[in-house]
Scaffold this motif. Sequence first.
Motif, PDB file in Angstrom:
ATOM      1  N   SER A   2       0.893  -1.246   0.100  1.00  0.00           N
ATOM      2  CA  SER A   2      -0.067   0.053  -0.171  1.00  0.00           C
ATOM      3  C   SER A   2       0.810   1.259  -0.126  1.00  0.00           C
ATOM      4  O   SER A   2       2.077   1.227   0.369  1.00  0.00           O
ATOM      5  N   ASP A   3       0.179   2.337  -0.510  1.00  0.00           N
ATOM      6  CA  ASP A   3       0.940   3.581  -0.331  1.00  0.00           C
ATOM      7  C   ASP A   3       1.498   4.226   1.005  1.00  0.00           C
ATOM      8  O   ASP A   3       2.500   4.465   1.233  1.00  0.00           O
ATOM      9  N   THR A   4       0.745   3.805   1.991  1.00  0.00           N
ATOM     10  CA  THR A   4       1.081   4.147   3.370  1.00  0.00           C
ATOM     11  C   THR A   4       2.391   3.306   3.884  1.00  0.00           C
ATOM     12  O   THR A   4       3.209   3.898   4.275  1.00  0.00           O
ATOM     13  N   THR A   5       2.371   1.932   3.557  1.00  0.00           N
ATOM     14  CA  THR A   5       3.548   1.326   3.744  1.00  0.00           C
ATOM     15  C   THR A   5       4.732   1.753   3.066  1.00  0.00           C
ATOM     16  O   THR A   5       5.870   1.781   3.488  1.00  0.00           O
ATOM     17  N   GLN A   6       4.706   1.975   1.802  1.00  0.00           N
ATOM     18  CA  GLN A   6       5.796   2.659   0.937  1.00  0.00           C
ATOM     19  C   GLN A   6       6.237   3.872   1.482  1.00  0.00           C
ATOM     20  O   GLN A   6       7.605   3.860   1.633  1.00  0.00           O
ATOM     21  N   GLN A   8       5.817   4.645   4.635  1.00  0.00           N
ATOM     22  CA  GLN A   8       6.449   4.374   5.984  1.00  0.00           C
ATOM     23  C   GLN A   8       8.041   4.032   5.711  1.00  0.00           C
ATOM     24  O   GLN A   8       8.839   4.241   6.434  1.00  0.00           O
ATOM     25  N   ASN A   9       8.001   3.087   4.507  1.00  0.00           N
ATOM     26  CA  ASN A   9       9.426   2.573   4.326  1.00  0.00           C
ATOM     27  C   ASN A   9      10.260   3.765   3.904  1.00  0.00           C
ATOM     28  O   ASN A   9      11.560   3.742   4.280  1.00  0.00           O
ATOM     29  N   GLU A  10      10.114   4.551   3.059  1.00  0.00           N
ATOM     30  CA  GLU A  10      10.621   5.672   2.718  1.00  0.00           C
ATOM     31  C   GLU A  10      11.214   6.475   3.832  1.00  0.00           C
ATOM     32  O   GLU A  10      12.331   7.063   3.726  1.00  0.00           O
ATOM     33  N   TRP A  11      10.164   6.732   4.749  1.00  0.00           N
ATOM     34  CA  TRP A  11      10.418   7.557   5.765  1.00  0.00           C
ATOM     35  C   TRP A  11      11.412   6.830   6.676  1.00  0.00           C
ATOM     36  O   TRP A  11      12.409   7.709   7.154  1.00  0.00           O
TER      37      TRP A  11
END
Length: 181
Positions: A2-6, A8-11
């Motif tokens: 999901s966009d949220t997970t991506q 978070q991973n980028e963050w």
Amino acid sequence: MSDTTQVQNEWIEMVEQMNEAVSDSVEQNMKAQAAFVESWADAVEDSIPEDEELTEGIQGYNRAYEEWMDAAEQVLERSTDAAQGEEVDPTEFRDIWLQSANEAFKHVMGTSAFAAANGQLVEAMMEMRQEADDISQETVAQLGFPTRDDVVEVGERLVELERRQHEIEGKLDRILDELED
């Protein structure tokens, strides 16, 4: 994913990079401080400065240390800004450390203790130069070549011969003038 997970991973990746950059900066700061203190100690280790010089040297070092700590705070602030999403140019970190290093060195190099240590260093270098010069003159003499002292002596003799020659020429001119009259 999901966009949220991506996001978070980028963050997380960005925060890890920032943490690593801060860690590297702090490590470089500590290494620079250690090198600075070591070079300063080497410069003054052979001398025991007067109380005033020692006090001034310590004050200079304290001001230099404050510069380093201010730089560490600035780096931490800019790292926090970057972690909060503000765009921070990585060269800012370099510039902070370079500026603080320049200021820190000014604080120490402007002290009379540092000047005294430099004076001793220059004196020691001049003594080494004289010793090397003496050795080279001895070596040249042992090889059968004229030394600098020999050449200087020949030059002085030539100047003295020229002076005498001019004196004799002057006397001869006066004698010839007397004979002609």
